[in-house]
Every structure is written in C-alpha cells, then in structure tokens.
Design a protein around this motif. Structure first.
Motif, PDB file in Angstrom:
ATOM      1  N   UNK A 143      36.815  40.464  55.878  1.00 39.71           N
ATOM      2  CA  UNK A 143      35.728  40.752  54.880  1.00 39.71           C
ATOM      3  C   UNK A 143      35.636  42.044  54.593  1.00 39.71           C
ATOM      4  N   UNK A 144      35.057  42.475  55.641  1.00 45.40           N
ATOM      5  CA  UNK A 144      34.780  44.266  55.743  1.00 45.40           C
ATOM      6  C   UNK A 144      35.938  45.121  55.348  1.00 45.40           C
ATOM      7  N   UNK A 145      37.186  44.679  55.843  1.00 41.04           N
ATOM      8  CA  UNK A 145      38.310  45.392  55.388  1.00 41.04           C
ATOM      9  C   UNK A 145      38.673  45.388  53.945  1.00 41.04           C
ATOM     10  N   UNK A 146      38.354  44.181  53.359  1.00 38.99           N
ATOM     11  CA  UNK A 146      38.472  44.232  51.832  1.00 38.99           C
ATOM     12  C   UNK A 146      37.414  45.048  51.348  1.00 38.99           C
ATOM     13  N   UNK A 147      36.221  45.169  51.790  1.00 38.72           N
ATOM     14  CA  UNK A 147      35.243  45.973  51.054  1.00 38.72           C
ATOM     15  C   UNK A 147      35.667  47.342  51.328  1.00 38.72           C
ATOM     16  N   UNK A 148      36.223  47.864  52.198  1.00 38.42           N
ATOM     17  CA  UNK A 148      36.532  49.037  52.624  1.00 38.42           C
ATOM     18  C   UNK A 148      37.768  49.461  51.785  1.00 38.42           C
ATOM     19  N   UNK A 149      38.824  48.614  51.364  1.00 37.64           N
ATOM     20  CA  UNK A 149      39.798  49.012  50.342  1.00 37.64           C
ATOM     21  C   UNK A 149      39.519  49.108  49.181  1.00 37.64           C
ATOM     22  N   UNK A 150      38.394  48.092  48.672  1.00 35.22           N
ATOM     23  CA  UNK A 150      37.651  48.338  47.413  1.00 35.22           C
ATOM     24  C   UNK A 150      37.071  49.843  47.127  1.00 35.22           C
ATOM     25  N   UNK A 151      36.431  50.071  48.173  1.00 35.06           N
ATOM     26  CA  UNK A 151      35.703  51.453  48.312  1.00 35.06           C
ATOM     27  C   UNK A 151      36.823  52.734  47.967  1.00 35.06           C
ATOM     28  N   UNK A 152      37.834  52.408  48.817  1.00 37.36           N
ATOM     29  CA  UNK A 152      39.002  53.256  48.793  1.00 37.36           C
ATOM     30  C   UNK A 152      39.449  53.620  47.559  1.00 37.36           C
ATOM     31  N   UNK A 153      39.747  52.652  46.683  1.00 32.44           N
ATOM     32  CA  UNK A 153      40.206  52.411  45.562  1.00 32.44           C
ATOM     33  C   UNK A 153      39.389  53.025  44.707  1.00 32.44           C
ATOM     34  N   UNK A 154      38.029  52.727  44.690  1.00 32.29           N
ATOM     35  CA  UNK A 154      36.946  53.325  43.800  1.00 32.29           C
ATOM     36  C   UNK A 154      36.876  55.110  43.998  1.00 32.29           C
ATOM     37  N   UNK A 155      37.119  55.438  45.301  1.00 32.79           N
ATOM     38  CA  UNK A 155      36.972  56.844  45.388  1.00 32.79           C
ATOM     39  C   UNK A 155      38.121  57.588  44.792  1.00 32.79           C
ATOM     40  N   UNK A 156      39.463  56.765  44.776  1.00 28.81           N
ATOM     41  CA  UNK A 156      40.775  57.322  44.424  1.00 28.81           C
ATOM     42  C   UNK A 156      40.702  57.488  42.878  1.00 28.81           C
TER      43      UNK A 156
END
Length: 309
Positions: A111-124
C-alpha cells in the motif's frame, strides 16, 4: 463445570471450509497463479536491475513493488498448497503468528509503495521540470524505510496482543492462512481491544494511503485535461494507466476481503475465504502483466532478454 479452554502449541488451518473434497481441484489454479506471480515479479526485477535504461525512479518503484509482491505471495501460497495437496494443516503457534506478521506487513508495505508511485506520477506530470530534483534515489530509499518501519510498528502489536490471551476455545482456524481476526476470534477472552486496534491499523494504512492516492490522481487528471494538445494528454494519461490498474485491483480486493470478514455474516465462508486468497494471489500476478504490457520500456527490455536466451 469442565474447563473447555486451553493454550494451543499449534493451530490447524482448514483451508476452504465446506470445499475440502474439492481442494485438489482448487489447488490447480492457485498453483498456476502463484507460479505466474513469482516468475513474473522475478522477471520484472531482473529486467529493471540489469537494464541501465530502466534505472529511473518510476522503474525503481516498480521493482520494489515486484519484490514485495514476490514475498507476499510466498508468505502464504506454499502453505495453502501443502494443505490442498498433502492435508498438512498444522502450523505451530509461533509459525502462525509469523505468517500473520509477514502477510499483513507485506500488504501494508505494498500500500505504501502504491502511494509512492502515485506521488511519483503526480510530480512527473504536475511539476515535470522539478521531477529529477524532487524524486531522487535518496527520497526513494527514505520512503522505502518509512513504509517498512510503519508496517513493523503497526503490525508488531498484533503478535503481542494475541500472545497475551490466557486461553483459546479451539485451535482450528476456519481459514487458509493465519489472518489476524480469524485467530483473534478463537480466543477465550475479550477481543474488543484487538478488534479496535485492527480497525485503527486498517484506517491508518489503507484509509490514509487511499486518501492521498485519490488526491494525487485528482491533481494529475486536473493537470492532464488542462494540457493544450490531445497527444500530450494521451501520453500523460498513458503513463498513469498501469498505476491506476494496479492500485484499483489491489484496493478493491483488499476492501472487499476486510469488510466481508468483519461485517459479511451473510456471505458463505467458502466464498469469503476464496476471495481472501484471491486478494493475496491475483494482484501479485497481475502487476507484472500490467507493467509488462502497458509500459513500453519494460516490454522492450523483456523482449531483448527473451531474444538473448
């Protein structure tokens, strides 16, 4: 009155109650899914590690997710298959607690990694010019440590609280694996504290992560739809599609499994337990397929690796 409670040295896992005579047939799709999940996640990790082209933050997150998925399905699938094939239902008391700890920890970390990936796409998409200065390897390492520590700190008390029970009514767990509430319900004691703490952990992990993931995607969609070019909108949207597929499959199954276990008295036990097993097996199998099919760079590197061999 005769004392009918005791403190067990081991538990007996039923498998899928009511379908014991069908276990051998149920084991076939379970085994196939587990093999595909394990091999798929190993392939994704190998491809990302061995391809310098993929040493980018987005793919590092994907490799971390693949590593966690491989550990998650391995923490319970071999035991389920041993129940189905050899009727090996016994698991030691401490072994059961250890399996519970790993299953709940790895789902929390995912769940934490999925949150990190969403944040990554948000910044990108939202701040593309600042992406390389924000999403650094140092940040990725810190996020991984935070989510691992969060899992240990939140799930660890489950074990202590169960060990403190003075006695149990039975040692037969009507489940395929050692799930927290399935074990707690066997205790000959007041389980309200365990139930409340379980709700707190679920809200802290799934509730908070989902909230921030939805917020990230609202900002992403707002930015994508404001782009002037249709091609630019499609390109931006396509970079998010794999992540959306992965988190939708994971959270939809997680919420169904969690809510049905607590409030689904009318749901037949075999249906509930099959869905609980699917929740832990299917997302780890789907994730490598989603990233392998939808992400061009990973797909191209996989084909290169296959052609070499």
């Amino acid at each position: 009155m005769m004392n009918l409670t005791f403190y067990p040295t081991y538990f007996l896992l039923v498998g899928i109650p009511g379908l014991e005579h069908e276990h051998i047939w149920i084991s076939i799709p379970f085994c196939i899914i587990y093999i595909f999940a394990l091999l798929g996640n190993i392939m994704v990790m190998v491809v990302i590690i061995t391809s310098p082209r993929l040493h980018q933050p987005m793919f590092i997150f994907v490799s971390m997710l693949a590593f966690d998925d491989g550990l998650l399905c391995t923490s319970f699938a071999p035991k389920i298959l041993s129940i189905f094939w050899f009727k090996n239902r016994a698991i030691s008391f401490n072994g059961c607690l250890l399996q519970m700890f790993f299953i709940h920890s790895f789902t929390s970390i995912e769940s934490g990694f999925l949150l990190s990936m969403a944040y990554d796409r948000y910044i990108a998409i939202y701040k593309p010019l600042q992406y390389s200065s924000i999403i650094t390897r140092r940040l990725i390492t810190r996020l991984a440590i935070v989510f691992v520590v969060r899992a240990v700190v939140l799930i660890g008390p489950f074990l202590v609280m169960i060990k403190r029970f003075p006695a149990f009514k039975t040692n037969v767990i009507a489940h395929s694996y050692c799930e927290h509430m399935a074990v707690v319900k066997l205790a000959a004691a007041d389980i309200r504290v365990n139930s409340i703490y379980g709700l707190f952990v679920a809200f802290t992990v799934v509730g908070v992560d989902l909230l921030f993931i939805f917020f990230s995607y609202i900002m992403i969609f707002n930015t994508v739809f404001s782009l002037p070019s249709r091609d630019a909108r499609l390109k931006a949207f396509n970079t998010c599609t794999p992540h959306m597929c992965v988190f939708l499959s994971f959270y939809s199954m997680a919420l169904f499994s969690y809510l049905s276990h607590r409030y689904g008295e009318k749901i037949p036990p075999d249906v509930h337990i099959i869905f609980s097993d699917i929740y832990l097996l299917v997302p780890p199998m789907l994730n490598p397929l989603v990233y392998g099919i939808k992400t061009n760079q990973i797909r191209e590197e996989i084909w290169k690796l296959i052609k070499k061999h």
